[in-house]
Scaffold this active site. Sequence first.
Site, short mmCIF file in Angstrom:
data_model
loop_
_atom_site.label_atom_id
_atom_site.label_comp_id
_atom_site.label_asym_id
_atom_site.label_seq_id
_atom_site.Cartn_x
_atom_site.Cartn_y
_atom_site.Cartn_z
N SER A 143 0.82 -1.20 0.00
CA SER A 143 0.00 0.00 0.00
C SER A 143 0.86 1.26 0.00
O SER A 143 1.63 1.48 -0.92
CB SER A 143 -0.96 -0.04 1.20
OG SER A 143 -1.88 1.03 1.16
N ASP A 291 -1.93 6.58 -3.98
CA ASP A 291 -0.84 5.80 -3.38
C ASP A 291 -0.38 4.72 -4.35
O ASP A 291 -0.97 4.55 -5.43
CB ASP A 291 -1.26 5.25 -2.02
CG ASP A 291 -2.32 4.15 -2.11
OD1 ASP A 291 -2.97 4.03 -3.17
OD2 ASP A 291 -2.51 3.44 -1.11
N ASP A 293 -0.60 1.50 -4.85
CA ASP A 293 -1.53 0.53 -5.44
C ASP A 293 -2.85 1.17 -5.84
O ASP A 293 -3.80 0.47 -6.20
CB ASP A 293 -1.75 -0.67 -4.52
CG ASP A 293 -2.46 -0.32 -3.23
OD1 ASP A 293 -2.21 0.78 -2.71
OD2 ASP A 293 -3.26 -1.14 -2.73
N ASP A 295 -5.42 2.68 -4.49
CA ASP A 295 -6.75 2.54 -3.87
C ASP A 295 -7.07 3.72 -2.95
O ASP A 295 -8.23 3.97 -2.65
CB ASP A 295 -6.90 1.21 -3.12
CG ASP A 295 -5.88 1.02 -2.00
OD1 ASP A 295 -4.99 1.87 -1.82
OD2 ASP A 295 -5.98 -0.01 -1.29
#
Length: 547
Positions: A143, A291, A293, A295
Amino acid sequence: MTAQQKYKLWCDSVDSQYLSQLQSMQGDNLAIEDAFSKDLEFGTAGMRGLMGMGSNRINVYTIKKATIGIAKYLQQTNQDKNIKVVVSYDNRRDGKLFAQIVSRVLENNNISCQIFQQPTPTPILVYATRYLDCDLGIMITASHNPKEYNGYKIFERSGSQVIDTTLISQLIDEVDVFQDIVDDIGFDVKYLDDSIVQQYFQELNKKYDSFNVSSIKDIKVVYTPLNGTGSTIVPELLARYGNCPFVVPEQGYCNPDFETCPNPNPEHLDSFELGLKYAKLNDADIVVATDPDADRIGVMVRHGDGYVYINGNQMGILLTEFLLSQNATSNNKVLNPIVVRTIVTGNLVDKIADKYGATIRETLTGFKYIGNIIRELRENSEEHRYLIGFEESMGYLIGTHVGDKDAMITVLAIMQLMAYCKAKNISLIEKLNEIYSEFGYFSSQTLSLRIDTNKVQSYLNSLRQAPPTNFASYLIQSFQDYSNHTNKLMCANVLSYKLENGVSVILRPSGTEPLLKIYLMASLTENQNNKIIGDLKTYFSNLKAFA
């Protein structure tokens, strides 16, 4: 087995290509203790940690161990069925290698597996899990953590995170990292083609068409993917609607080293440093950051002569009011829509929901709980009622195409909100102030204290055993311990306090890092809120319990 014994076992067992990493620790007892004192835990949010050799690190062996346990879990829970899994990864170092290892281990256990060919956002992996009717989706990601980290998240068939990972954790713990893992080299990796990404875009098109405002083409956007997977998706997505964002060149491509954004987290102002520079040069209306990834999403918006950061709760308030007001005037109005918020997002949106005849559903912190509500609504044929779910840590989901937070659909919603405000000749900050004028002022801050996990738990236990009467100079009026909650899905290691003047303090340990998360919320005037939150931040930061 002691850390030193485990270290020797690893030195005797790893492949020669990894031996030098272990040998570099020789004689460094602190490094050996940190890397081998425990096994990396697979918790409710999956598995996340520093990369490197050791049982408490993310590496080829701990990835294999976790995947063996997950294979056993899938076989136990899907008997007499052809099991399918889809795997993706973000831009972090060794992400593709880990995804390939996951695929081969699963294939070795007679589980069909496909992986993405390139770094891909978590929301698209989640969408693929549901669209391809897979039994599990696996995302290799850490993340928003720094470059030294990687991790492993799992999603069930409905597209939401697995809520109860107790059995999975037990099965992983039973795996011997060197005895139970067989050679997986002979299994070919099967790759997905690009069609799944195009299907995902079509889902976003449907949602975009439901917005009832003007074009976004005139909104001047500076976008940074923070060297993550949004670089392959967000610019193309905006271009489909006539908007050509300025992409921060230093951060506009996948890069595992994050040279210009060592803290790639849109929750933190320093991640906007370069984006803000280019916003000023380009006279932009908004700076958007996702960010690694893709999400989570954060923004800074132009207001007067400068740019103002909008925190997660504020954006949740803005989007909720916008979507509810749009629904109220829509030709396809949804009756009694549902808004989902977590316990740490404050109750201002409750007042907004009440105005528009919407229902509020409250959950614990963590998007898996929001995803679970979506699944329940789908099972009861009420999925159409879901409007938006959000949490203060920059996670939002509009629509039910996935069951987890999605920065891409949120980009489109924010652009629509920007277009709405621009047509009225007001800034997003002015719109937020209008909401405050109608429903009351609201302030919130999250304090993340990096503390050893054992100390965090010891402190929380002490609060339970000897309940305090005040925090700083503010009297505590009521207290709730969520570990005793009668609703299983609301049962968690969380302590919630109501202070005088309607101030809220909520404490919980992070699910992925050695952090104590403290949520501070106040609903008085701006100046009063700032003073109270400032006093509480100082109080918790200086606690002797953490010395």
